[in-house]
Enzyme design. Sequence first.
Site, PDB file in Angstrom:
ATOM      1  N   LYS A   1      61.700  47.641  73.850  1.00  0.00           N
ATOM      2  CA  LYS A   1      60.765  48.042  74.908  1.00  0.00           C
ATOM      3  C   LYS A   1      61.304  47.514  76.231  1.00  0.00           C
ATOM      4  CE  LYS A   1      55.875  48.622  75.737  1.00  0.00           C
ATOM      5  NZ  LYS A   1      56.041  49.998  76.193  1.00  0.00           N
TER       6      LYS A   1
HETATM    7  N1  PMP Z   1      56.300  54.820  72.553  1.00  0.00           N
HETATM    8  C1  PMP Z   1      56.621  54.458  73.805  1.00  0.00           C
HETATM    9  C2  PMP Z   1      57.876  55.002  74.408  1.00  0.00           C
HETATM   10  C3  PMP Z   1      55.790  53.600  74.540  1.00  0.00           C
HETATM   11  O1  PMP Z   1      56.115  53.243  75.798  1.00  0.00           O
HETATM   12  C4  PMP Z   1      54.601  53.128  73.941  1.00  0.00           C
HETATM   13  C5  PMP Z   1      53.690  52.220  74.721  1.00  0.00           C
HETATM   14  N2  PMP Z   1      53.998  50.873  74.526  1.00  0.00           N
HETATM   15  C6  PMP Z   1      54.304  53.518  72.620  1.00  0.00           C
HETATM   16  C7  PMP Z   1      55.174  54.371  71.961  1.00  0.00           C
HETATM   17  C8  PMP Z   1      53.088  53.000  71.907  1.00  0.00           C
HETATM   18  O2  PMP Z   1      53.256  51.636  71.568  1.00  0.00           O
HETATM   19  P1  PMP Z   1      52.023  50.646  71.473  1.00  0.00           P
HETATM   20  O3  PMP Z   1      51.036  51.265  70.535  1.00  0.00           O
HETATM   21  O4  PMP Z   1      52.595  49.398  70.929  1.00  0.00           O
HETATM   22  O5  PMP Z   1      51.465  50.494  72.838  1.00  0.00           O
END
Ligand code: PMP
Length: 303
Positions: free
Chosen positions: A150
Amino acid sequence: MDEAIYVDGRIVPAAEATVSVFDHGLLYGDGIFEGIRAYGGRVFKLDQHIERLFDSARAIRLTIPGTPEDIADAVVATCRHNEIVDGYIRLVVTRGAGDLSVSPASCLHPRVIVIVKPSLAVHRDPSAGLHVVTSPFRRNAPDATPPGIKSLNYLNNVLARIDATDRGADEALLLDAQGYVAEATVENFFIMTDRGLLTPPTSTNLKGITRATVLEIASSLNIRAEERPFTLLDVWTAREAFLCGTAAEIVPVVTVDKRTIGTGRPGPATARIVSAFATLVRSTGTPIYAGAAETAAVGGYRV
Ligand code: PMP
């Protein structure tokens, strides 16, 4: 109340929360982040977010200044300082200031930043269901910029979102290099078929914390769920579809590439999952205030 931001161990007024123009987070998107939510005075899945932050850091060989407990404490302290009850939290670790080389060798002090907001709307009118289009931009390949990190480098996602907006859609669905469905720009993606829920394996997308929560909820509701690659044909012929992420939460999708999904309205399995999710987020989490399970909120702030 003035917004206060955590930067490098201090909580300061927003106007004083600055980073260097030499920070490699700015110069190269070299850094990592988490988007986290608080509900009813508790931070939802805080430990999982901190764990993923440290995994992202390990992957890019960035040493976070502090232990996971220190970083979790910084998140909670910033929420408390801003009197947050419901809200959105952005936790960022940048590589820090260095020279103009792409190498991080000169960046000796990574910076930890926590920003909190009492509300965040990601999609307009999400309850009616979103209109999604397939992006011409393929999701970053796992051997290029692994989507499981991330990182602060979101250009792949930004390009896809600009294109989707230009085409009048609410969100983009990105495929992987082989043409299998990967994820949306800031959400993971699920479809509901005759055989149950389907979501792609995490090799081509972010290991979403909401995704994992949806899989747990599906199991508790006796909805069969599978993680395997699938194609656009599976999406166009699905009974239901939804996106899920911390910021967007769980959002029904009613068209993909102008094909109506199911009845064209948010589906029954999606509604059950949304309802179970709403209960879960309000009944678990790391408390922001001592004994704060029942905290009243106005506009996300404590009253
Ligand atoms: N995919 C991407 C590219 C994202 O930026 C996010 C947001 N964090 C998610 C999926 C969903 O992840 P999460 O449920 O951990 O927020």
